[in-house]
Structure formats: C-alpha cells, structure tokens
Design an enzyme around this catalytic site. Sequence first.
Site, PDB file in Angstrom:
ATOM      1  N   LEU A  55      29.428   1.858   2.449  1.00 49.68           N
ATOM      2  CA  LEU A  55      30.357   2.780   1.792  1.00 49.68           C
ATOM      3  C   LEU A  55      30.627   4.009   2.657  1.00 49.68           C
ATOM      4  O   LEU A  55      29.868   4.303   3.582  1.00 49.68           O
ATOM      5  CB  LEU A  55      29.745   3.193   0.443  1.00 49.68           C
ATOM      6  N   PRO A  56      31.693   4.765   2.333  1.00 52.56           N
ATOM      7  CA  PRO A  56      32.093   5.858   3.230  1.00 52.56           C
ATOM      8  C   PRO A  56      31.074   6.991   3.388  1.00 52.56           C
ATOM      9  O   PRO A  56      30.779   7.384   4.513  1.00 52.56           O
ATOM     10  CB  PRO A  56      33.389   6.386   2.600  1.00 52.56           C
ATOM     11  N   THR A  75      26.678   5.114   6.818  1.00 53.95           N
ATOM     12  CA  THR A  75      26.127   6.249   7.568  1.00 53.95           C
ATOM     13  C   THR A  75      26.015   7.427   6.606  1.00 53.95           C
ATOM     14  O   THR A  75      27.037   8.011   6.207  1.00 53.95           O
ATOM     15  CB  THR A  75      27.057   6.636   8.747  1.00 53.95           C
ATOM     16  N   LYS A 105      20.825   7.127  13.173  1.00 53.21           N
ATOM     17  CA  LYS A 105      22.285   6.961  13.289  1.00 53.21           C
ATOM     18  C   LYS A 105      22.979   8.314  13.503  1.00 53.21           C
ATOM     19  O   LYS A 105      23.848   8.448  14.360  1.00 53.21           O
ATOM     20  CB  LYS A 105      22.809   6.265  12.019  1.00 53.21           C
ATOM     21  N   LYS A 125      32.681  13.605   9.783  1.00 54.64           N
ATOM     22  CA  LYS A 125      31.735  13.377   8.672  1.00 54.64           C
ATOM     23  C   LYS A 125      30.299  13.282   9.192  1.00 54.64           C
ATOM     24  O   LYS A 125      29.388  13.915   8.665  1.00 54.64           O
ATOM     25  CB  LYS A 125      32.105  12.079   7.942  1.00 54.64           C
TER      26      LYS A 125
HETATM   27  P1  NAD Z   1      36.142   2.089   4.933  1.00 54.79           P
HETATM   28  O1  NAD Z   1      36.667   3.344   4.351  1.00 54.79           O
HETATM   29  O2  NAD Z   1      37.059   1.206   5.706  1.00 54.79           O
HETATM   30  O3  NAD Z   1      35.494   1.186   3.765  1.00 54.79           O
HETATM   31  C1  NAD Z   1      34.766   1.688   2.684  1.00 54.79           C
HETATM   32  C2  NAD Z   1      34.993   0.771   1.495  1.00 54.79           C
HETATM   33  O4  NAD Z   1      34.196   1.258   0.414  1.00 54.79           O
HETATM   34  C3  NAD Z   1      36.449   0.752   1.007  1.00 54.79           C
HETATM   35  O5  NAD Z   1      36.895  -0.579   0.885  1.00 54.79           O
HETATM   36  C4  NAD Z   1      36.379   1.447  -0.340  1.00 54.79           C
HETATM   37  O6  NAD Z   1      37.343   0.987  -1.275  1.00 54.79           O
HETATM   38  C5  NAD Z   1      34.966   1.107  -0.780  1.00 54.79           C
HETATM   39  N1  NAD Z   1      34.462   2.014  -1.817  1.00 54.79           N
HETATM   40  C6  NAD Z   1      34.524   3.372  -1.852  1.00 54.79           C
HETATM   41  N2  NAD Z   1      33.930   3.838  -2.975  1.00 54.79           N
HETATM   42  C7  NAD Z   1      33.488   2.745  -3.658  1.00 54.79           C
HETATM   43  C8  NAD Z   1      32.803   2.570  -4.896  1.00 54.79           C
HETATM   44  N3  NAD Z   1      32.457   3.616  -5.654  1.00 54.79           N
HETATM   45  N4  NAD Z   1      32.523   1.318  -5.280  1.00 54.79           N
HETATM   46  C9  NAD Z   1      32.868   0.253  -4.527  1.00 54.79           C
HETATM   47  N5  NAD Z   1      33.524   0.353  -3.343  1.00 54.79           N
HETATM   48  C10 NAD Z   1      33.826   1.587  -2.922  1.00 54.79           C
HETATM   49  O7  NAD Z   1      34.878   2.516   5.826  1.00 54.79           O
HETATM   50  P2  NAD Z   1      34.253   1.711   7.055  1.00 54.79           P
HETATM   51  O8  NAD Z   1      34.961   2.030   8.308  1.00 54.79           O
HETATM   52  O9  NAD Z   1      34.053   0.293   6.643  1.00 54.79           O
HETATM   53  O10 NAD Z   1      32.821   2.452   7.149  1.00 54.79           O
HETATM   54  C11 NAD Z   1      31.800   2.248   6.192  1.00 54.79           C
HETATM   55  C12 NAD Z   1      30.567   3.007   6.634  1.00 54.79           C
HETATM   56  O11 NAD Z   1      30.172   2.551   7.932  1.00 54.79           O
HETATM   57  C13 NAD Z   1      30.778   4.521   6.768  1.00 54.79           C
HETATM   58  O12 NAD Z   1      29.637   5.174   6.311  1.00 54.79           O
HETATM   59  C14 NAD Z   1      30.989   4.718   8.257  1.00 54.79           C
HETATM   60  O13 NAD Z   1      30.604   6.022   8.695  1.00 54.79           O
HETATM   61  C15 NAD Z   1      30.082   3.646   8.837  1.00 54.79           C
HETATM   62  N6  NAD Z   1      30.473   3.160  10.168  1.00 54.79           N
HETATM   63  C16 NAD Z   1      31.776   2.920  10.460  1.00 54.79           C
HETATM   64  C17 NAD Z   1      32.112   2.470  11.731  1.00 54.79           C
HETATM   65  C18 NAD Z   1      33.552   2.200  12.098  1.00 54.79           C
HETATM   66  O14 NAD Z   1      33.834   2.053  13.298  1.00 54.79           O
HETATM   67  N7  NAD Z   1      34.460   2.109  11.147  1.00 54.79           N
HETATM   68  C19 NAD Z   1      31.108   2.257  12.695  1.00 54.79           C
HETATM   69  C20 NAD Z   1      29.774   2.466  12.349  1.00 54.79           C
HETATM   70  C21 NAD Z   1      29.466   2.924  11.070  1.00 54.79           C
END
Ligand code: NAD
Length: 343
Positions: free
Chosen positions: A97-98, A130, A215, A290
């Site tokens: 999740l975000p 994260t 992380k 973030k």
């Molecule tokens: P994203 O925003 O693409 O996806 C997050 C998902 O969570 C969305 O589909 C959203 O609808 C869902 N969501 C939000 N609130 C919710 C709830 N209450 N119930 C159910 N679903 C819910 O984010 P992402 O890029 O997939 O990143 C996810 C995590 O991974 C973050 O913490 C980010 O920092 C970490 N991360 C991302 C990357 C990257 O390159 N994108 C790399 C490493 C780590």
Amino acid sequence: MVIYRSRSLVTLIKSSYSYSVRRFCSSIIPSQLQKVGFIGLGNMGSRMANNLIKAGYNVAVHDINLSVIKVFSDKGITVKGTPMEVAEISDVVITMLPSPSHVLNVYTGPNGLLNGGSTVKPWLFIDSSTIDPQTTRKIYSAISNCVLIEKKDSWATPVMLDAPVSGGVPAAEAGTLTFMVGGPEEAYKAANHLFSSMGKNTIYCGSSGTGSAAKICNNLAMAVSMLGVSEAFVLGQSLGITATTLTKIFNSSSARCWSSDTYNPVPCVMEGVPSSRNYDGGFASTLMAKDLNLASESAKEVGLNCPLTSEAKDIFTKLCDEGHGRKDFSCVFRHFYSGKDEL
Ligand code: NAD
C-alpha cells in the site's frame, strides 16, 4: 516455413517448460502458505500478485480501485470486497500500500484484516509497503495480541514480517525484487518460498521494524547520492566540462555510484534510464518525497540530527509542489538544478 516450424517448436518447448516449472513450484508450496491474500494491486502489487499466481499459489485479492480488481476477476482470480473478507480465507496476507495511514487502516480500520477483534485465520501477515518502523511495530503489536482461529503447524499466535522491496516496477514484473525483512526469524524462514516467487534476493534484517528501517535508510542514501551527483554535473557544466566527460571520470574514480554509473540523471548520457525518456517511468518523485519524510520523522523520533535528510526532503517536496511529482526522481537534475541535456 522452416523458420515458422522451428519457432513453433521453441514456443511449444517454452510453454511446456513453464507449465512444468509451475507444476513443480506449486507441488512444493508449503502447506501453511497455500492460500495467499493480496491487498494493494497498484504498480507494484499487481505484478507481485501475478508472480504468486504464476508460481501456483491460490491467491485472493482486494483493492479499493475497482478497475484493477476487474483485471484480476476477469482472469478468474478470487476478489473480495474488504480486507476482513480476504483474511477470512487466507493462510497468509500480503499488503502493498502507498503509506503508513493506508496500512494502518487496512489492518486496524473497520472491516480491516484484524477486524478489531482478537481471533484471526492467517498465521502470517507480510507488509511490503514502504512505511516507518514505528507504524510497523504498532501493527506488529496489534497482531501479536490476536490468537489464531486454528493453530497452524508450529504457530499458535499470528506473526507479522515487514518486508519492503527494492527494484521498482520492472523488478516487480520480472520477479527479481530484493526483500528486506524484519520480524521473527522462524517466520522469515517459513515464508522463504513466497519471497523467492516474487524476488531474487531476500535479506533478513532483524526484529520487527528493521526491514522498514533498512528500506528508508536505503532510499535516503539513494536520494542524497542522486542530489550530490546532479549538483556536481551542473557545476561541471557551468565550469565548462560536459556531463559525459565527468561521468567517465566519476565512474573510474572515487565519485562512482549507482546514480553515476547505472541511473545517470543527465539526458543523453545513458540509454534506457528515465533521464533518456523525459524522466518518464522509474521511481516517482512523490514516492521519494514520501520516503524522505518517513526518514525525517524516524530521525526526529530517535532524536537524531540528520541535516542531509531534511535538505533532501525539502528539495523533493518542492519538486512535487512545482508539478514534477510523477516524473522519476532523477529529474531533480533538470527541474531543481536547471541542468542542461547533453547534445
Ligand atoms: P500504487 O499507488 O501504484 O498502488 C497502491 C495501491 O493500493 C493502489 O492500487 C490503491 O488503490 C491501493 N489502496 C490504497 N488504499 C487502499 C485501501 N485502503 N485498501 C485497499 N487498497 C488500497 O503504489 P505502488 O507504486 O504500487 O507502491 C506501493 C508501495 O511500494 C509504496 O509504499 C511504495 O513506496 C513502495 N515501492 C514502490 C516502488 C515503485 O517503484 N513504485 C518501488 C519500491 C517500493
């Protein structure tokens, strides 16, 4: 015709190979990991869940975004309307999740994974988002106060692992993520098959919250080195030396780092990196802002003075406020320092 035949043969071999690999994988999935719930199907989570499905896991998913849910239901994957419903049918639940507030809400909010109650079905919860170690430990403690509806092998109470990832969307897609894992070591060992289905490296960091700590420390160092390299390239350009020449020097000298030799921020110095495609794709500046905010809050919590963390956080926050939040974080070279593209 000959070419066509040999291609079909290759395709056939490839598909039967991947079929037998999948069968082999599914046959060795430990019984306590068979049913996996996955919550958060965004850029990262959707790809991680797909790799679990390919590996033969019985996966059920949930997200608040109905369009991503439809992609999974169209493939015949079980979808559930709330985290609680996912928990009711899962041995293990993974969250991606975000931010900390989303994770807290999914675990402890109404219809959350813990359903405000004291009995749960999953013996293992893995959070790969994260977030800060403090929030991780709060959730770990809430989980530790629950009991299992049914004892699972040696597990009498549910456990949680924090397992954030490095590698970004391409690694999530390819199943080559690196996991940094905190929590009980026995649970880490028991979950090994899950991690290896989504990643190629798994590093055990220690007790609960140490995966989250690893992380945010990694991303802090990455942000500061990207800023240092960008600042140096801009100074070099102003003093009459091209970024291409400086890159050659850095990469064979003491300034060499990931930001200079793998992810160079100057357009036209390297191919295949976000700077070569107008900073599209890659790791969004909003996510970097973030993560620096998490690092800054964690430093405050333990009373540590981290001046570079504060400065980096302010720079990436400004970048987002000025409308570059969706661009890769290496765009700091162009949009904060006003660096020039190489010709
Ligand atoms: P994203 O925003 O693409 O996806 C997050 C998902 O969570 C969305 O589909 C959203 O609808 C869902 N969501 C939000 N609130 C919710 C709830 N209450 N119930 C159910 N679903 C819910 O984010 P992402 O890029 O997939 O990143 C996810 C995590 O991974 C973050 O913490 C980010 O920092 C970490 N991360 C991302 C990357 C990257 O390159 N994108 C790399 C490493 C780590």
